[in-house]
Motif scaffolding. Sequence first.
Motif, mmCIF file in Angstrom:
data_model
loop_
_atom_site.group_PDB
_atom_site.id
_atom_site.type_symbol
_atom_site.label_atom_id
_atom_site.label_comp_id
_atom_site.label_asym_id
_atom_site.label_seq_id
_atom_site.Cartn_x
_atom_site.Cartn_y
_atom_site.Cartn_z
ATOM 1 N N ARG A 82 29.229 39.782 33.619
ATOM 2 C CA ARG A 82 28.366 40.574 34.513
ATOM 3 C C ARG A 82 28.961 40.615 35.924
ATOM 4 O O ARG A 82 29.023 41.669 36.558
ATOM 5 N N GLU A 83 29.431 39.454 36.397
ATOM 6 C CA GLU A 83 30.050 39.414 37.727
ATOM 7 C C GLU A 83 31.329 40.251 37.757
ATOM 8 O O GLU A 83 31.609 40.935 38.742
ATOM 9 N N PHE A 84 32.105 40.208 36.680
ATOM 10 C CA PHE A 84 33.313 41.031 36.617
ATOM 11 C C PHE A 84 32.931 42.517 36.615
ATOM 12 O O PHE A 84 33.606 43.337 37.241
ATOM 13 N N GLY A 85 31.872 42.873 35.907
ATOM 14 C CA GLY A 85 31.394 44.255 35.923
ATOM 15 C C GLY A 85 31.037 44.699 37.330
ATOM 16 O O GLY A 85 31.344 45.828 37.741
ATOM 17 N N LYS A 86 30.416 43.805 38.087
ATOM 18 C CA LYS A 86 30.102 44.114 39.485
ATOM 19 C C LYS A 86 31.386 44.298 40.295
ATOM 20 O O LYS A 86 31.471 45.180 41.157
ATOM 21 N N ALA A 87 32.397 43.483 40.000
ATOM 22 C CA ALA A 87 33.683 43.629 40.686
ATOM 23 C C ALA A 87 34.312 44.978 40.349
ATOM 24 O O ALA A 87 34.923 45.624 41.219
ATOM 25 N N CYS A 88 34.167 45.425 39.097
ATOM 26 C CA CYS A 88 34.697 46.739 38.704
ATOM 27 C C CYS A 88 33.994 47.864 39.460
ATOM 28 O O CYS A 88 34.636 48.833 39.899
ATOM 29 N N ILE A 89 32.691 47.748 39.618
ATOM 30 C CA ILE A 89 31.942 48.765 40.368
ATOM 31 C C ILE A 89 32.365 48.728 41.833
ATOM 32 O O ILE A 89 32.546 49.785 42.464
ATOM 33 N N ALA A 147 47.857 50.645 50.335
ATOM 34 C CA ALA A 147 48.043 49.195 50.184
ATOM 35 C C ALA A 147 46.713 48.518 49.866
ATOM 36 O O ALA A 147 46.668 47.557 49.080
ATOM 37 N N TRP A 148 45.627 49.020 50.449
ATOM 38 C CA TRP A 148 44.304 48.472 50.139
ATOM 39 C C TRP A 148 43.933 48.747 48.687
ATOM 40 O O TRP A 148 43.337 47.897 48.024
ATOM 41 N N ILE A 149 44.277 49.922 48.197
ATOM 42 C CA ILE A 149 43.991 50.240 46.796
ATOM 43 C C ILE A 149 44.772 49.302 45.884
ATOM 44 O O ILE A 149 44.235 48.775 44.905
ATOM 45 N N ARG A 150 46.044 49.062 46.203
ATOM 46 C CA ARG A 150 46.838 48.120 45.412
ATOM 47 C C ARG A 150 46.244 46.714 45.482
ATOM 48 O O ARG A 150 46.162 46.009 44.472
ATOM 49 N N SER A 151 45.815 46.295 46.665
ATOM 50 C CA SER A 151 45.223 44.953 46.809
ATOM 51 C C SER A 151 43.937 44.816 46.015
ATOM 52 O O SER A 151 43.703 43.793 45.361
ATOM 53 N N MET A 152 43.106 45.828 46.050
ATOM 54 C CA MET A 152 41.852 45.794 45.286
ATOM 55 C C MET A 152 42.137 45.766 43.786
ATOM 56 O O MET A 152 41.439 45.088 43.033
ATOM 57 N N THR A 153 43.165 46.487 43.361
ATOM 58 C CA THR A 153 43.530 46.500 41.944
ATOM 59 C C THR A 153 44.057 45.132 41.525
ATOM 60 O O THR A 153 43.719 44.625 40.438
ATOM 61 N N THR A 154 44.852 44.507 42.380
ATOM 62 C CA THR A 154 45.347 43.155 42.103
ATOM 63 C C THR A 154 44.183 42.174 42.019
ATOM 64 O O THR A 154 44.125 41.333 41.118
ATOM 65 N N MET A 155 43.237 42.289 42.945
ATOM 66 C CA MET A 155 42.060 41.417 42.932
ATOM 67 C C MET A 155 41.310 41.550 41.616
ATOM 68 O O MET A 155 40.923 40.562 41.005
ATOM 69 N N LEU A 156 41.158 42.782 41.147
ATOM 70 C CA LEU A 156 40.447 43.008 39.890
ATOM 71 C C LEU A 156 41.219 42.411 38.710
ATOM 72 O O LEU A 156 40.628 41.813 37.809
#
Length: 179
Positions: free
Chosen positions: A110-117, A144-153
Motif C-alpha cells: 500500500r505504501e509503495f502504491g502511494k509512492a507510485c501515485i 534530473a528530478w524525473i530521473r531521481s524520482m524514478t530511482t527512488m521508486l
Amino acid sequence: MACEIGFWVVLAAGLAARYLLGRRRLGAVLLAGVPLLDLVLLVASYFDLRAGATAGAQHGLAAVYIGFSVVFGPSIIRWADDRFAHRFAGGPPPRRPPKSGRAYMRYEWREFGKACITWTITCGLLLAIIVFVDDPDRTGHLWAWIRSMTTMLGIWVIWPIVATVSSSGGKDEPSRDGS
C-alpha cells in the motif's frame, strides 16, 4: 525550504487549534491548508521559469512537495493527529504499522502504491512545466528530478518485495490496537 517549514508550522497550528484551544473547525481549516502551501510553491516556481529563470533544485522540489503532500499528507496529518490526541486529549494510543505477516506485506505494498501515485503526480507536474516553459536549456534540471524520482521508486519497491518474501506462509501478528 520556507514551504517545508510552513508545512510543519501549519500542521502544528492546526493540531494546537484542534486540541489545545478546542477549536475543531479552525484546526480543520488549518490542516486543509497544508497542501495549499505546496501548490503556492509550485505556481511560484512555474511563473519564475516563465519569467526567464533557469530551473534549479527549488523548481523540481516544488513538484516533489506537491506530489508528496497530496498523497502522503493525509497519512502524515493522521499520524500527527493520533499522537497529539493521545498526548493532549486523552485519546487512545496511536496505532502502529504491522511488523510481520500478511498485514505487513499489505502495508508495504500500500505504501509503495502511494509512492507510485506520488511519482506520477510529481513527474506529471515536472513534464507539464517542461512543456509549458518550452525551453530545454532552462528546464534541463527538471529531467534530473524525473530521473531521481524514478530511482527512488526503483529503490522503494525493494521493501514490499522483501515483505512479500518474508511473509510467505506467515500469519498476521495481532495488532496493538485490537484490529
